[in-house]
Design a protein around this motif. Structure first.
Motif, mmCIF file in Angstrom:
data_model
loop_
_atom_site.group_PDB
_atom_site.id
_atom_site.type_symbol
_atom_site.label_atom_id
_atom_site.label_comp_id
_atom_site.label_asym_id
_atom_site.label_seq_id
_atom_site.Cartn_x
_atom_site.Cartn_y
_atom_site.Cartn_z
ATOM 1 N N VAL A 90 9.470 -0.932 13.823
ATOM 2 C CA VAL A 90 9.198 -2.241 13.245
ATOM 3 C C VAL A 90 10.289 -3.203 13.703
ATOM 4 C CG1 VAL A 90 8.809 -3.570 11.131
ATOM 5 C CG2 VAL A 90 8.142 -1.145 11.234
ATOM 6 N N GLY A 91 9.884 -4.377 14.157
ATOM 7 C CA GLY A 91 10.844 -5.360 14.639
ATOM 8 C C GLY A 91 10.690 -6.704 13.954
ATOM 9 N N THR A 92 11.787 -7.438 13.898
ATOM 10 C CA THR A 92 11.768 -8.817 13.415
ATOM 11 C C THR A 92 12.998 -9.525 13.964
ATOM 12 O OG1 THR A 92 11.419 -10.227 11.463
ATOM 13 C CG2 THR A 92 13.032 -8.451 11.238
ATOM 14 N N TYR A 93 13.097 -10.812 13.714
ATOM 15 C CA TYR A 93 14.264 -11.575 14.155
ATOM 16 C C TYR A 93 15.537 -11.099 13.458
ATOM 17 C CZ TYR A 93 11.687 -15.418 16.457
ATOM 18 O OH TYR A 93 10.920 -16.183 17.293
ATOM 19 N N ASP A 94 16.633 -11.121 14.193
ATOM 20 C CA ASP A 94 17.967 -11.006 13.613
ATOM 21 C C ASP A 94 18.369 -12.413 13.168
ATOM 22 O OD1 ASP A 94 20.719 -10.893 13.106
ATOM 23 O OD2 ASP A 94 21.078 -9.411 14.681
ATOM 24 N N VAL A 95 18.430 -12.634 11.869
ATOM 25 C CA VAL A 95 18.665 -13.994 11.368
ATOM 26 C C VAL A 95 20.073 -14.489 11.677
ATOM 27 C CG1 VAL A 95 16.932 -13.731 9.554
ATOM 28 C CG2 VAL A 95 19.331 -13.241 9.042
ATOM 29 N N ALA A 96 20.980 -13.578 12.037
ATOM 30 C CA ALA A 96 22.325 -14.011 12.428
ATOM 31 C C ALA A 96 22.348 -14.549 13.854
ATOM 32 C CB ALA A 96 23.307 -12.851 12.298
ATOM 33 N N LEU A 97 21.366 -14.146 14.668
ATOM 34 C CA LEU A 97 21.314 -14.579 16.062
ATOM 35 C C LEU A 97 20.342 -15.724 16.286
ATOM 36 C CD1 LEU A 97 21.238 -11.157 17.979
ATOM 37 C CD2 LEU A 97 23.197 -12.693 17.668
ATOM 38 N N SER A 98 19.258 -15.747 15.541
ATOM 39 C CA SER A 98 18.181 -16.695 15.800
ATOM 40 C C SER A 98 18.071 -17.736 14.704
ATOM 41 C CB SER A 98 16.847 -15.941 15.921
ATOM 42 O OG SER A 98 15.765 -16.839 15.921
ATOM 43 N N GLY A 99 18.218 -18.996 15.092
ATOM 44 C CA GLY A 99 18.022 -20.069 14.122
ATOM 45 C C GLY A 99 16.587 -20.129 13.635
ATOM 46 N N LEU A 100 15.623 -19.866 14.541
ATOM 47 C CA LEU A 100 14.229 -19.854 14.122
ATOM 48 C C LEU A 100 13.960 -18.690 13.172
ATOM 49 C CD1 LEU A 100 11.328 -20.873 14.249
ATOM 50 C CD2 LEU A 100 11.009 -19.488 16.316
ATOM 51 N N GLY A 101 14.541 -17.531 13.472
ATOM 52 C CA GLY A 101 14.386 -16.396 12.571
ATOM 53 C C GLY A 101 14.924 -16.688 11.182
ATOM 54 N N TYR A 102 16.058 -17.380 11.132
ATOM 55 C CA TYR A 102 16.643 -17.762 9.837
ATOM 56 C C TYR A 102 15.741 -18.750 9.115
ATOM 57 C CZ TYR A 102 20.114 -19.547 6.492
ATOM 58 O OH TYR A 102 20.768 -19.921 5.346
ATOM 59 N N LEU A 103 15.175 -19.706 9.851
ATOM 60 C CA LEU A 103 14.250 -20.672 9.247
ATOM 61 C C LEU A 103 13.044 -19.949 8.650
ATOM 62 C CD1 LEU A 103 13.139 -23.582 8.760
ATOM 63 C CD2 LEU A 103 12.142 -23.428 11.057
ATOM 64 N N PHE A 104 12.409 -19.069 9.428
ATOM 65 C CA PHE A 104 11.246 -18.351 8.925
ATOM 66 C C PHE A 104 11.602 -17.507 7.705
ATOM 67 C CE2 PHE A 104 8.860 -18.251 13.263
ATOM 68 C CZ PHE A 104 8.278 -19.478 12.974
ATOM 69 N N ALA A 105 12.744 -16.841 7.747
ATOM 70 C CA ALA A 105 13.139 -15.974 6.635
ATOM 71 C C ALA A 105 13.372 -16.776 5.356
ATOM 72 C CB ALA A 105 14.392 -15.185 7.007
ATOM 73 N N THR A 106 14.069 -17.901 5.459
ATOM 74 C CA THR A 106 14.340 -18.692 4.256
ATOM 75 C C THR A 106 13.049 -19.305 3.715
ATOM 76 O OG1 THR A 106 14.961 -20.579 5.682
ATOM 77 C CG2 THR A 106 16.751 -19.198 4.826
ATOM 78 N N LEU A 145 15.079 -29.023 4.249
ATOM 79 C CA LEU A 145 15.458 -28.011 5.223
ATOM 80 C C LEU A 145 16.970 -27.795 5.282
ATOM 81 C CD1 LEU A 145 13.096 -28.866 8.227
ATOM 82 C CD2 LEU A 145 12.954 -26.906 6.695
ATOM 83 N N LEU A 146 17.717 -28.730 4.719
ATOM 84 C CA LEU A 146 19.176 -28.612 4.771
ATOM 85 C C LEU A 146 19.733 -27.702 3.684
ATOM 86 C CD1 LEU A 146 20.046 -32.363 5.450
ATOM 87 C CD2 LEU A 146 19.840 -30.503 7.115
ATOM 88 N N VAL A 147 18.894 -27.343 2.713
ATOM 89 C CA VAL A 147 19.371 -26.529 1.584
ATOM 90 C C VAL A 147 20.039 -25.254 2.077
ATOM 91 C CG1 VAL A 147 18.661 -25.174 -0.420
ATOM 92 C CG2 VAL A 147 17.693 -27.455 -0.055
ATOM 93 N N TYR A 148 19.357 -24.522 2.966
ATOM 94 C CA TYR A 148 19.898 -23.248 3.424
ATOM 95 C C TYR A 148 20.854 -23.410 4.602
ATOM 96 C CZ TYR A 148 16.968 -20.515 0.311
ATOM 97 O OH TYR A 148 16.388 -19.957 -0.812
ATOM 98 N N GLN A 149 21.175 -24.669 4.973
ATOM 99 C CA GLN A 149 22.236 -24.913 5.932
ATOM 100 C C GLN A 149 23.581 -25.118 5.240
ATOM 101 O OE1 GLN A 149 22.152 -24.609 9.285
ATOM 102 N NE2 GLN A 149 20.079 -23.822 8.917
ATOM 103 N N ASP A 150 23.559 -25.243 3.919
ATOM 104 C CA ASP A 150 24.805 -25.264 3.161
ATOM 105 C C ASP A 150 25.538 -23.939 3.405
ATOM 106 O OD1 ASP A 150 26.502 -26.249 0.696
ATOM 107 O OD2 ASP A 150 25.921 -24.184 0.242
ATOM 108 N N ALA A 151 26.817 -24.009 3.707
ATOM 109 C CA ALA A 151 27.571 -22.828 4.138
ATOM 110 C C ALA A 151 27.529 -21.707 3.104
ATOM 111 C CB ALA A 151 29.015 -23.210 4.439
ATOM 112 N N GLU A 152 27.692 -22.043 1.822
ATOM 113 C CA GLU A 152 27.709 -21.008 0.796
ATOM 114 C C GLU A 152 26.312 -20.413 0.595
ATOM 115 O OE1 GLU A 152 29.022 -18.310 -2.010
ATOM 116 O OE2 GLU A 152 30.095 -19.478 -0.484
#
Length: 332
Positions: A160-176, A309-316
């Motif tokens: 099973v594969g999916t994006y690594d959210v630490a590497l992919s900005g799009l993967g992080y967007l989809f996950a959040t 979309l900026l909510v999950y760009q907050d560092a914390e």
């Protein structure tokens, strides 16, 4: 088309090509879109602007963001599938505003503050191996995926594969976005995490590994990329989940540090006209963007441009989400 591979510094580059006359005035574009996909649109732009060339750099969405923030190279336009990162660039003052008759073609939900301009609507899909699912029921929802993987853990171990959210900005967007939409997502990630999943930087790699049988299921793949692979149509099955399918908008921003602002505006106008005119231009490589593609009736859910979309760009918030995600996905 004249292609010359060039070197880059300060961020990780996947491809870099000079397109057009060697002595042409360069429009410098950094993009997450593969050169081959956007080449027809670039070529049609160059035909309308003789004496111009395009210096086209491809990187993943996180690296595009890094390149703009570091500023070691001055790009004129950034094209990205990571809507949240494009919005952040605009919000943080790295982009120029633009208004024209062409960007006026874009519906209000496809642009933000005359800084971010969408030129596609693309689904976050599930791709499965045609050979691996021959004679078997195809999962159509996230609950189907959960039930399937729970029932046959030996079959799907390491498959099973999916994006690594630490590497992919799009993967992080989809996950959040998944996490905001349904609690089912976290159950899916916990089950996936028990199966030693393979994590990827990009959709293309997932699609290739599905085709050769390295993995059997890839979650949150760009459906547009998978459907474009006509050479693999007998090897992969593309599914837009029936419970909900998020729609990403690939977008353009004009970068404030660019040296060719007029050319940059003309290129964004070219993208806007190709995407949003009726019908879209023949060189347009994606599914025609349309409001008819969105809505509860077909389970398509648009990821909205804007400050949300900026909510999950907050560092914390980002740190906490990443910790929770990796805790689920690395669960043994």
């Amino acid at each position: 088309m004249t292609l010359a591979t060039l070197a880059a510094a300060g961020f990780e580059v996947e491809e870099r090509h000079w397109i057009g006359p060697q002595d042409g005035t360069p429009l410098r574009i950094i993009s997450t879109t593969d050169t081959a996909i956007l080449a027809p649109l670039i070529e049609s732009f160059l035909q309308k602007h003789p004496g111009t060339a395009v210096d086209y750099t491809v990187a993943n969405s996180s690296e595009v963001m890094k390149a703009v923030l570091k500023g070691e190279e001055q790009f004129d336009v950034a094209l990205s599938s990571a809507m949240d990162l494009q919005t952040k660039l605009a919000n943080d003052g790295f982009t120029r505003p633009h208004q024209s008759a062409f960007t006026a073609l874009i519906p209000d939900w496809g642009k933000w503050r005359d800084h971010v301009f969408a030129f596609s609507l693309e689904p976050a899909s599930v791709v499965v191996s045609a050979a691996g699912f021959r004679g078997r029921d195809i999962p159509r929802t996230r609950q189907d995926l959960i039930a399937l993987m729970r029932a046959e853990p030996e079959r799907f171990l390491g498959k099973v594969g999916t994006y690594d959210v630490a590497l992919s900005g799009l993967g992080y967007l989809f996950a959040t976005q998944d996490a905001r939409t349904s609690e089912t997502y976290w159950r899916l990630m916990e089950v996936t995490g028990s199966l030693e999943p393979v994590l990827y930087c990009c959709s293309a790699s997932m699609i290739e590994d599905i085709a050769v049988g390295e993995i059997l299921i890839a979650y949150n793949v760009l459906g547009s990329y998978a459907r474009a692979r006509q050479d693999l149509k007998d090897k992969i099955i593309v599914i837009d989940p029936e419970d909900y399918t998020h729609l990403m908008m690939r977008s353009a921003v004009l970068l404030s540090g660019g040296g060719q602002p007029d050319l940059a505006q003309r290129f964004v106008d070219h993208l806007a006209y190709a995407a949003w005119s009726q019908p879209p231009g023949a060189e347009y490589p994606f599914h025609p963007p349309s409001a008819e593609f969105i809505g509860a009736a077909n389970s398509k859910r648009l990821i909205q441009l804007g400050p949300g979309l900026l909510v999950y760009q907050d560092a914390e918030k980002r740190r906490r989400f990443m910790a929770e995600w990796f805790n689920a996905i690395r669960k043994q």
